[in-house]
Scaffold this motif. Structure first.
Motif: not given
Ligand code: MG
Ligand code: ATP
Lengths: 114, 138
Positions: B107, B45, B49, B53
């Motif tokens: 997440g 997770e 991310n 992101h």
């Molecule tokens: Mg996430």
């Protein structure tokens, strides 16, 4: 329910893990959201998804899921098959919609996770 | 034992590479499969991310006989409100990220559930550091 029976019910093609289709599956979970799948604790679970990319295989690897049914006539790539093989997964491709697939499996007695 | 991995922002084809190799290492070390699953789910997770992101990141995994410590450090936009980001369902994921099967806003809560400790520090415009610890002996 054996993976073999799932494949028969769905008229699905086994694209990886042919040797393991006698394995037992206890329950099914349908989702296109990978973080959803990553919350599961169930063993011997079949993941039913309309998403066909590498992240589905990685998600299954981390969540210890070893049977994946791809619906809506989605096709898996060779890279996906390679990683799936490393992790002893069985991959099935089926032509039915998500709704139809889940309906058939539920009717045949495959249990939900919750 | 220490392992380091680089993570490329935006590269979903490679996301999970670190989590996958850590899983292999932990299996070889005969770590309890339940603990392995918790560690690799949280790491995965975190790795996703960074891909989803941030711009780029580094993952450090330090394993000893008592605990597994993971640091996920990225260069990226940072998280303006960490409490908000921790809430189930909160997500700023792009359409591309959603198409890859992510962006449910689950997440970070998943990481918290699976790790024994989770620490996040972030500075907006610079990046984020996520630290996870899992104890092998209770
Ligand atoms: Mg996430
Ligand atoms: N490394 C990061 N850099 C910048 N923002 C982040 C980072 N990690 C998380 N965030 C922010 O926190 C939000 C929530 O993260 P979380 O992992 O819970 O959900 P998500 O990534 O959006 O979706 P999911 O993880 O369910 O696929 C993100 O949408 C994003 O706004």
């Amino acid at each position: 329910m054996k993976i073999k029976e799932i494949a028969e019910i769905l008229e699905a093609k086994v694209v990886c893990g042919e040797d393991d289709i006698d394995r037992d599956i206890r329950c099914g979970f349908a989702s296109d959201l990978m973080s959803d799948v990553l919350t599961l604790d169930s063993e011997n679970l079949a993941l039913i998804t309309g998403l066909a990319n590498m992240q589905v295989i990685r998600t299954a690897e981390m969540a210890d899921v070893n049977c994946i049914v791809f619906v809506r006539d989605k096709h898996v790539s060779n890279e996906m098959i390679e990683v799936a093989k490393e992790n002893d997964m069985v991959l099935l491709e089926c032509k039915y919609s998500m709704f139809n697939t889940i309906g058939k499996l539920f009717q045949a007695g495959l249990a939900p996770v919750y | 034992m220490e392992f380091n991995y680089e993570v490329e922002g935006g590269n979903f084809a490679k996301a999970g590479y670190a989590a996958s190799s850590v899983k292999k290492v932990l299996k070889e070390l005969n770590v309890d499969p339940k603990i392995i699953k918790r560690v690799v789910v949280a790491l995965y997770e975190g790795e996703v991310n960074v891909v989803a992101h941030a711009y780029r990141g580094n993952i450090k995994v330090d394993i000893d006989t008592e605990r597994i410590f993971i640091e996920i450090k990225d260069e990226g936009p940072g998280i303006p409100d960490i409490n908000l980001a921790m809430q189930v369902g909160y997500s700023t994921a792009s359409a591309m990220v959603r198409e890859m099967g992510f962006g449910a806003g689950m997440g970070l809560p998943n990481m918290k559930r699976n790790a024994d400790t989770l620490d996040i520090s972030s500075s907006v415009g610079k990046g984020t550091v996520v630290e996870l610890t899992t104890y092998l002996v209770k």
